[in-house]
Every structure is written in C-alpha cells, then in structure tokens.
Write an enzyme that holds these catalytic residues in place. Structure first.
Site, mmCIF file in Angstrom:
data_model
loop_
_atom_site.group_PDB
_atom_site.id
_atom_site.type_symbol
_atom_site.label_atom_id
_atom_site.label_comp_id
_atom_site.label_asym_id
_atom_site.label_seq_id
_atom_site.Cartn_x
_atom_site.Cartn_y
_atom_site.Cartn_z
ATOM 1 N N ASN A 209 35.037 2.815 -23.818
ATOM 2 C CA ASN A 209 33.931 2.075 -24.417
ATOM 3 C C ASN A 209 33.613 2.714 -25.766
ATOM 4 O O ASN A 209 33.025 3.792 -25.824
ATOM 5 C CB ASN A 209 32.711 2.121 -23.485
ATOM 6 C CG ASN A 209 31.502 1.415 -24.078
ATOM 7 O OD1 ASN A 209 31.606 0.686 -25.063
ATOM 8 N ND2 ASN A 209 30.343 1.634 -23.476
ATOM 9 N N TRP A 210 34.018 2.056 -26.837
ATOM 10 C CA TRP A 210 33.848 2.626 -28.177
ATOM 11 C C TRP A 210 32.416 2.523 -28.678
ATOM 12 O O TRP A 210 32.086 3.085 -29.727
ATOM 13 C CB TRP A 210 34.808 1.954 -29.154
ATOM 14 C CG TRP A 210 36.253 2.259 -28.874
ATOM 15 C CD1 TRP A 210 36.746 3.066 -27.888
ATOM 16 C CD2 TRP A 210 37.386 1.772 -29.595
ATOM 17 N NE1 TRP A 210 38.122 3.106 -27.944
ATOM 18 C CE2 TRP A 210 38.538 2.312 -28.985
ATOM 19 C CE3 TRP A 210 37.544 0.920 -30.689
ATOM 20 C CZ2 TRP A 210 39.839 2.036 -29.431
ATOM 21 C CZ3 TRP A 210 38.835 0.625 -31.140
ATOM 22 C CH2 TRP A 210 39.970 1.191 -30.516
ATOM 23 N N LYS A 211 31.562 1.792 -27.951
ATOM 24 C CA LYS A 211 30.148 1.635 -28.313
ATOM 25 C C LYS A 211 30.026 1.198 -29.782
ATOM 26 O O LYS A 211 30.896 0.497 -30.291
ATOM 27 C CB LYS A 211 29.380 2.911 -27.998
ATOM 28 C CG LYS A 211 29.510 3.321 -26.530
ATOM 29 C CD LYS A 211 28.576 4.427 -26.121
ATOM 30 C CE LYS A 211 28.790 4.760 -24.657
ATOM 31 N NZ LYS A 211 27.807 5.781 -24.172
ATOM 32 N N HIS B 223 25.289 -2.021 -18.924
ATOM 33 C CA HIS B 223 25.315 -0.611 -19.316
ATOM 34 C C HIS B 223 23.884 -0.114 -19.481
ATOM 35 O O HIS B 223 23.003 -0.848 -19.928
ATOM 36 C CB HIS B 223 26.091 -0.436 -20.621
ATOM 37 C CG HIS B 223 26.466 0.976 -20.920
ATOM 38 N ND1 HIS B 223 25.552 1.887 -21.410
ATOM 39 C CD2 HIS B 223 27.636 1.645 -20.787
ATOM 40 C CE1 HIS B 223 26.151 3.053 -21.572
ATOM 41 N NE2 HIS B 223 27.416 2.940 -21.201
ATOM 42 N N GLU C 52 22.504 1.668 -21.586
ATOM 43 C CA GLU C 52 21.986 1.552 -22.948
ATOM 44 C C GLU C 52 21.472 0.142 -23.217
ATOM 45 O O GLU C 52 20.477 -0.038 -23.928
ATOM 46 C CB GLU C 52 23.076 1.956 -23.951
ATOM 47 C CG GLU C 52 23.398 3.445 -23.882
ATOM 48 C CD GLU C 52 24.750 3.810 -24.452
ATOM 49 O OE1 GLU C 52 25.089 5.003 -24.400
ATOM 50 O OE2 GLU C 52 25.471 2.914 -24.943
ATOM 51 N N GLU D 78 27.500 5.099 -13.631
ATOM 52 C CA GLU D 78 27.241 6.002 -14.748
ATOM 53 C C GLU D 78 25.849 6.602 -14.603
ATOM 54 O O GLU D 78 24.850 5.960 -14.954
ATOM 55 C CB GLU D 78 27.322 5.240 -16.078
ATOM 56 C CG GLU D 78 28.703 4.719 -16.401
ATOM 57 C CD GLU D 78 28.835 4.388 -17.873
ATOM 58 O OE1 GLU D 78 29.769 4.889 -18.497
ATOM 59 O OE2 GLU D 78 27.992 3.644 -18.401
ATOM 60 N N GLY E 5 26.680 10.914 -22.551
ATOM 61 C CA GLY E 5 26.559 11.481 -23.879
ATOM 62 C C GLY E 5 25.863 12.825 -23.935
ATOM 63 O O GLY E 5 25.548 13.321 -25.019
ATOM 64 N N SER F 169 30.173 11.408 -19.623
ATOM 65 C CA SER F 169 30.784 12.610 -20.217
ATOM 66 C C SER F 169 32.130 12.953 -19.573
ATOM 67 O O SER F 169 32.447 14.122 -19.341
ATOM 68 C CB SER F 169 29.823 13.799 -20.145
ATOM 69 O OG SER F 169 28.661 13.551 -20.906
ATOM 70 N N GLY G 153 33.247 7.207 -22.842
ATOM 71 C CA GLY G 153 32.602 6.989 -24.129
ATOM 72 C C GLY G 153 33.202 7.857 -25.209
ATOM 73 O O GLY G 153 34.223 7.520 -25.803
ATOM 74 N N GLY G 154 32.600 9.009 -25.463
ATOM 75 C CA GLY G 154 33.003 9.865 -26.577
ATOM 76 C C GLY G 154 34.467 10.241 -26.600
ATOM 77 O O GLY G 154 35.110 10.241 -27.658
#
Length: 265
Positions: free
Chosen positions: A10-12, A104, A106, A176, A182, A222, A243-244
């Site tokens: 997920n490149w967000k 998600h 977010e 999640e 993150g 993470s 994510g990251g």
C-alpha cells in the site's frame, strides 16, 4: 487447507508518477524471475494518479495467473454521479485494478468512514468482479482495555453483512492494529496469529466454515523484511499488507523472497 499467500504493498499518498514508475520497474524486474505459481499473490496499490504507470503482469507459463496485480487504495460504492473527488469501482477496473483496499484505519480515522460505508464498498467491488481487501484494527486503548476481539468481530460482521458465502470466500481481510501502523512497532507474531484466528472464527459464524477456510487474512502494521518470516510461519497469517517497506523495491522484493522461502518449507 493451503491458502496462497498475499504480499500487498500500500503506497498510500506517496510517489509522483516518475517515482512510482521506477519503483514498479524494480518490483516487476524481480517478479519476472519467477512464475505465478512460485510467487505469492503480489499486489501493489499506487495513488490514483500513478495507476497509468503500473500494470498487471500476467504469467507466461500457462497457469493463467498474474505475477503482479494492481489495487486501488479506496473507492466509492456508486457507479457514477455528483461525488467530487471520488472514484468508482468501474473506473478502477478500467484502469487495470483487480483489488481494492477498503476500511483502512486511516480512512476511518481521518475521513470518518463507517462500517456501513465499508459494507457498501465491498458489495460494489464484488459486483464488478474485483476483490475487496477489507481492513480492520483496534487502537492501543482498545487493546489495553481488553475489547480487541469484540471490536474486530463487530467490524467484520458489519463489513460482510448480506454478502454471500461465495463472495466472502474470495475476499481478503487485513488485520492492522492501529497502534502498529507506521510506528515501527509490530504486534507479536503469536498474538497476531491468535487475533487472526479469532477473525477467521467470526467469518465462519457469518458465512460458514468453508468461506472461513478459504478467505485469506493478512497482517499489517510495520511489516518489514526482519519480521516477515516469523509472521508467515504462523498457522493463520496468510500474508501481509505493507506500508513503508513497500516504498523501496529492495525491501519489498526481500519480503516477497522470504515469503516464498517460508511457503516452500
């Protein structure tokens, strides 16, 4: 029952088109060395403006699968209309997506998305022949107060409301824990597995044991190359929503490689 692992990036809200193309090229170059049957299901979810820079990579071995698939990061449940700033499932399908991430934390936190909205999105995604990746998760306060299981079960029941067992079986869930997204913190693999096992039991209660045995449930929060092997060795963790670590080809490819290693054991 053996379930094919999923590694989803997920490149967000990251990467301009040129950067997205460079990252995609680094990942596609890696997966080109394997067949779809060797690889986990590999998915990337760029921002909408970079969907034209990526594409699904079909396997050339005759298995009919993809080496790499594309996901949208969100969608609206309506086909079209006066919904400024939104994107429909049909539009994502037209852009080459076969998966859509919904629910998600977010989106829930920053944009006030409700369980009812997520259920509508799931139904629209399935009606268009795409696969929803339905996210669920708890806050640190909820975990510390001991309501994690009841909270997650309520999210899953609401997301899957009035969806057929057959459609539930082909869907994907991503657990999640919000406190691990993150932050660099990762839920202990044993506890993540216990929680995902509970989610699977909830799916069985809603849609039957066959659907629960078939649905793939991912861990997210993470995830990195150093954690993936232990996570993938668990009985009920079917992959990861990343994510990251998905924003660099080297780390994402290493996660794919280590997942193949565990799956081959």
């Amino acid at each position: 029952m053996s379930r094919k692992p999923i590694i989803a990036g997920n490149w967000k809200m990251n990467l301009l088109q040129s950067d997205a193309k460079a990252l995609f090229d680094g990942i596609s170059s890696f997966v080109s060395n394997y067949t779809a049957t060797q690889l986990p299901t590999v998915i990337i979810a760029p921002v909408f403006t970079s969907l034209n820079q990526v594409h699904a990579i079909p396997c050339d071995c005759g298995c009919g699968g993809n080496k790499l698939s594309i996901a949208g990061q969100n969608c609206h449940w309506e086909k079209s209309g006066a919904y400024t700033g939104e994107v429909s499932v049909e539009m994502l399908k037209d852009a080459g997506c076969s998966y859509v991430i919904i629910g998600h934390s977010e989106r829930r936190q920053y944009f006030s998305e409700t369980d009812e909205m997520i259920n509508k999105k799931a139904k629209a995604i399935l009606a268009n022949g795409l696969i929803p990746i339905i996210c669920c998760g708890e806050t640190l306060e909820q975990r510390e107060s001991g309501v994690t299981d009841t909270w997650l079960a309520s999210q899953i029941r609401a997301a899957l409301k009035d969806i057929s067992s057959e459609d539930v079986a082909k869907s994907v869930i991503a657990y999640e824990p919000i406190w691990a997204i993150g932050t660099g913190k990762s839920c202990d693999a044993q506890e993540a597995n216990r929680t995902i096992k509970m989610i699977r039991k909830t799916v069985a209660d809603v849609a039957g044991q066959s659907a629960a045995d078939s649905i793939r449930i991912l861990y997210g929060g993470s995830v990195k190359p150093a954690t993936i092997e232990e996570q993938m060795s668990m009985s009920d963790i079917d992959g990861a929503l990343i994510g990251g670590a998905s924003l660099k080809a080297d780390s994402f490819n290493e996660i794919i490689e280590k997942t193949m290693k565990v799956a081959a054991v």
